[in-house]
Design a protein around this motif. Structure first.
Motif, mmCIF file in Angstrom:
data_model
loop_
_atom_site.group_PDB
_atom_site.id
_atom_site.type_symbol
_atom_site.label_atom_id
_atom_site.label_comp_id
_atom_site.label_asym_id
_atom_site.label_seq_id
_atom_site.Cartn_x
_atom_site.Cartn_y
_atom_site.Cartn_z
ATOM 1 N N LEU B 157 -42.153 -30.377 12.874
ATOM 2 C CA LEU B 157 -41.024 -29.634 12.315
ATOM 3 C C LEU B 157 -40.600 -28.421 13.134
ATOM 4 C CD1 LEU B 157 -38.927 -29.343 10.135
ATOM 5 C CD2 LEU B 157 -40.625 -28.275 8.666
ATOM 6 N N ARG B 158 -41.566 -27.677 13.682
ATOM 7 C CA ARG B 158 -41.217 -26.454 14.425
ATOM 8 C C ARG B 158 -40.446 -26.722 15.711
ATOM 9 N NH1 ARG B 158 -46.436 -23.533 14.863
ATOM 10 N NH2 ARG B 158 -46.374 -24.227 12.707
ATOM 11 N N ARG B 159 -40.558 -27.922 16.226
ATOM 12 C CA ARG B 159 -39.848 -28.283 17.461
ATOM 13 C C ARG B 159 -38.779 -29.339 17.224
ATOM 14 N NH1 ARG B 159 -43.789 -26.974 21.480
ATOM 15 N NH2 ARG B 159 -44.366 -24.855 20.906
ATOM 16 N N ALA B 160 -38.662 -29.794 15.983
ATOM 17 C CA ALA B 160 -37.620 -30.769 15.657
ATOM 18 C C ALA B 160 -36.260 -30.127 15.875
ATOM 19 C CB ALA B 160 -37.762 -31.233 14.214
ATOM 20 N N GLN B 161 -35.233 -30.969 16.028
ATOM 21 C CA GLN B 161 -33.906 -30.431 16.292
ATOM 22 C C GLN B 161 -33.295 -29.955 14.971
ATOM 23 O OE1 GLN B 161 -31.614 -32.809 19.056
ATOM 24 N NE2 GLN B 161 -33.040 -32.250 20.659
ATOM 25 N N THR B 313 -43.762 -32.619 18.847
ATOM 26 C CA THR B 313 -42.518 -32.615 19.608
ATOM 27 C C THR B 313 -42.083 -33.974 20.140
ATOM 28 O OG1 THR B 313 -43.237 -30.435 20.350
ATOM 29 C CG2 THR B 313 -41.306 -31.358 21.423
ATOM 30 N N VAL B 316 -40.825 -36.266 17.316
ATOM 31 C CA VAL B 316 -39.664 -35.938 16.469
ATOM 32 C C VAL B 316 -38.363 -35.743 17.237
ATOM 33 C CG1 VAL B 316 -41.068 -35.003 14.599
ATOM 34 C CG2 VAL B 316 -40.190 -33.460 16.389
ATOM 35 N N VAL B 317 -38.437 -35.511 18.547
ATOM 36 C CA VAL B 317 -37.184 -35.445 19.311
ATOM 37 C C VAL B 317 -36.948 -36.746 20.089
ATOM 38 C CG1 VAL B 317 -37.375 -32.945 19.533
ATOM 39 C CG2 VAL B 317 -38.050 -34.397 21.463
#
Lengths: 471, 471
Positions: B157-161, B313, B316-317
């Protein structure tokens, strides 16, 4: 809105929050720094973006009854849930302004408040600031290579990562784009919207010319005709010229044509000639199809006759880096500076609350950033953060502090900044960054260092930790 | 929710909608196909994901008074705005089931309805289906290489767009993950949530052991201790062992430890030995730090002692492809099949409403997909879509149709499918795909072809268009 819940966080934030709460430590004041380590796209800077959205979220965030019911089902302690019922963010935020250029390892934003609050908001802050800064940076690179005279339209929504499309359009505009195709972003953020037409519209007619006529009639302003459905130079452009002349006869003007396939350099020059020969000097040429800064650079090298670049996928997903690696690290707890030890010096953070001073050269260009303690004056020299013994002299008279208080006790200090103001200051700031940091190939590394006291504190805490002494 | 507005679309959809409306053509029935062209990640398939979210949106979508006010300010015609006031999606959707494997060029979803509705919903459908299919595919690759016995936790979540984090967690679970750290996704989609602890928690203590003790006390279930804050093997693991024994003494069990830095293969084996020597055979080892299918493959080759992989990361991206290239193309208008001509045969679409038949081999494994007209029976042979003269025989007795009606007159036909059901059928479907299509290096190309009538129709329309005849 669906995302203004404190549930948009990682479970471990709540698990740690509960641990702090049950041990009576949840109100202990903590400070966290947001910073990043690696510049994306092989570039020389990051354009900071997303702060306004982050502050708006901090002002609104809470747990609904539904949310608490859900957490109860996940086994959270009833006393902690009672506390979360009243949860609000009451802390202080100091930040570099949105639209400013930021460099690796220097704190960009600092959050101070009760530790439980600082933890729960971590995930959203990282999520928003990492993504918007990534896209604004990408957009600014595309602007850099396109020149100020080009019009840049973002239309990536169909390939954007789901709901991120809304934030991608905001960040693209903040980074230097002129408009977006995303209507919700236009409404939400006051960004100019633009759009042309799709192949489907033309295919719905038996005849391209008739399709162009009907479209032009119903969209007399900003009409851009898509000319590559059948044959660009033999059908599309001639039909567009016919319609442009008909529009002129009734006192209107065709705004442009759009090329969406084929060799854009060749086709744009041929189409420009045809338009000019018809006296249609004002009709613009827009181009799209997998554009990014590298393709645009090549098109400009070939002197393509393109006035408007439509950029989608590669911009809104931040190709070829899908994420900025920003982190949020504890630097102070209960009034004591904290660091994380690592065998890798680069993975250690710097202790205590901080300030960042930016130094300017005699032409007002950015020269270097020095990290100091929060109350310190700008230092006369700074040390390399990771290479002991390396340092450089600085002239404190040219220094300006970058971190300023933007939220106090959970309330914004200044008013809401419009995205267009942020975009304008981004443009201004980029002008102050020397060219050698903006070039695409092996950009010169911008210097970030530690003021002498910060270096001493970091080294002392590191020694103490390695010796196993309590801080 | 903020995204259930029809404004989450491209401006040109509304411009075209207005043109259709003012010309009295907006109620003309049109059909559009959603399909993609290129498999991401160098893989051999895509796992279709996002349909339930798309259908939910189609049932809800409308323009608010606010939205219409905004569009008025953008110069839209008052009569068209009056029409939009009552706008609802009233069309029919036929689709391949969510969780099914899909291959290039075969239609995945087909929308039929008044052309203006089909256009306005295009952008959201592409946005949702492209992104969720991308992430589900990535997740399934990670599951493939991790084996069924590994536990896979998504915590990106912290690096999701940005807001895409919500959909990324859904798609990761649909693609084979066991849990997410994203609490909102857990609540919204009923996905299991999991989480450990962060370095900050440990740093907030003077002493790692004390931090572990407090955390274990307040989180007796599912307690996972992060062991790399100071020194993994000299401090973290020994302290975790101490706490595990203390927990056992009071009838509890430590669930696991987490490694987040250093050489995960080496450290996991060393930690496993230490835990086993302490009789703590049930304490699991979790690992995180820039994992993806390639790193996990290497860890497994090295026989790393890792039970739980935490992936962020890169999942999720959708690293190294940030988007699936799905498109939505007009194939029928007013009852007539339509195609788009292109010099590149691969950029042409296939005309008319369609069915896709999947053929099975004698072991019930997927063998090939044939694209036919909507009412056709499964053909006995299919032609290569782009290489004239190439074809293959098929046994119609083994064929099953893939596209089924899921929405009629704007209402869902079947009930809502839970993500866990979709995940289960995804797992099942992947078992039916031969290994040679799943391997990472140069996977064998799955065959998609055209039934004889579809090939004839496509070629006839192409000839007519190239000769300039009306369709």
């Amino acid at each position: 809105m669906m995302f203004n819940t404190a549930l948009y966080t990682d479970l471990y934030q709540l698990a740690m929050g509960q641990a702090y709460f049950l041990k009576g430590k949840h109100r202990t004041e903590a400070s966290f720094d947001y910073f990043y380590r690696k510049i994306p796209f092989g570039g020389g800077y990051v354009l900071f973006c997303g702060l306004e959205d982050a502050l708006a979220w901090l002002e609104e965030v809470s747990f609904s009854d539904d949310d608490l019911e859900y957490l109860k089902g996940q086994g959270f302690d009833a006393r902690f849930l009672e506390y979360l019922k009243e949860f609000r963010f009451t802390g202080t935020v100091r930040s570099i302004p949105e639209g400013e250029l930021i460099f690796p390892f220097a704190p960009v934003l600092s959050v101070t408040g009760p530790v439980v609050e600082c933890q729960i908001v971590e995930t959203f802050l990282l999520n928003t600031l990492n993504f918007q800064s990534l896209i604004a940076t990408k957009a600014s690179r595309i602007r850099y290579i396109s020149g100020e005279e080009s019009t840049l339209s973002e239309f990536g929504l169909r390939r954007a990562q789901g709901y991120a499309g809304l934030q991608a359009s905001r960040a693209a505009f903040a980074g230097g784009f002129d408009s977006t195709s995303n209507v919700l972003a236009g409404k939400t953020y006051g960004i100019p919207v633009s759009g042309t037409m799709a192949h489907a519209y033309i295919q719905s007619y038996d005849d391209e010319l008739e399709a162009f006529r009907d479209f032009a009639e119903t969209r007399p302003e900003n009409c851009v005709l898509l000319v590559d459905t059948y044959n660009t130079l033999e059908s599309g452009v001639p039909n567009a010229i016919t319609v442009a002349r008909e529009m002129e006869a009734s006192g209107r003007k065709l705004m442009g044509i759009r090329l969406d396939s084929g060799d854009l350099a060749y086709l744009s020059k041929a189409a420009r000639d045809m338009l000019d020969n018809a006296g249609l000097y004002d009709v613009k040429i827009a181009a799209s199809n997998q554009l990014d800064e590298h393709v645009i650079r090549s098109l400009r090298e070939q002197r393509a006759a393109i006035d408007i670049y439509g950029v989608g996928t590669n911009l809104v997903v931040g190709h070829e880096n899908g994420a900025l690696d920003g982190v949020y690290k504890l630097c102070s707890f209960g009034g004591h500076p904290r660091i994380k030890i690592s065998e890798n010096l680069k993975k250690m953070n710097f202790p205590g609350k901080k300030q960042v001073y930016r130094y300017y050269d005699r032409n007002g260009q950015y020269m270097a950033d020095a990290i100091t303690g929060a109350g310190a004056l700008p230092p006369h020299r700074m040390a390399h953060p990771f290479e002991p013994g390396k340092s450089m002299r600085l002239d404190p008279a040219t220094a300006r502090p970058l971190l300023e208080e933007v939220m106090k006790n959970g309330k914004r200090i200044a008013g809401v900044r419009e995205v267009r103001d942020i975009a304008a200051s981004g443009r201004e700031n980029l002008r102050k960054l020397p060219e050698e940091h903006k070039r695409f190939d092996f950009p010169h590394v911008y210097k970030v260092g530690l003021g002498p006291e910060m270096e001493t504190l970091r080294n002392a805490l590191k020694e103490r930790k390695l010796n196993g002494d309590p801080e």
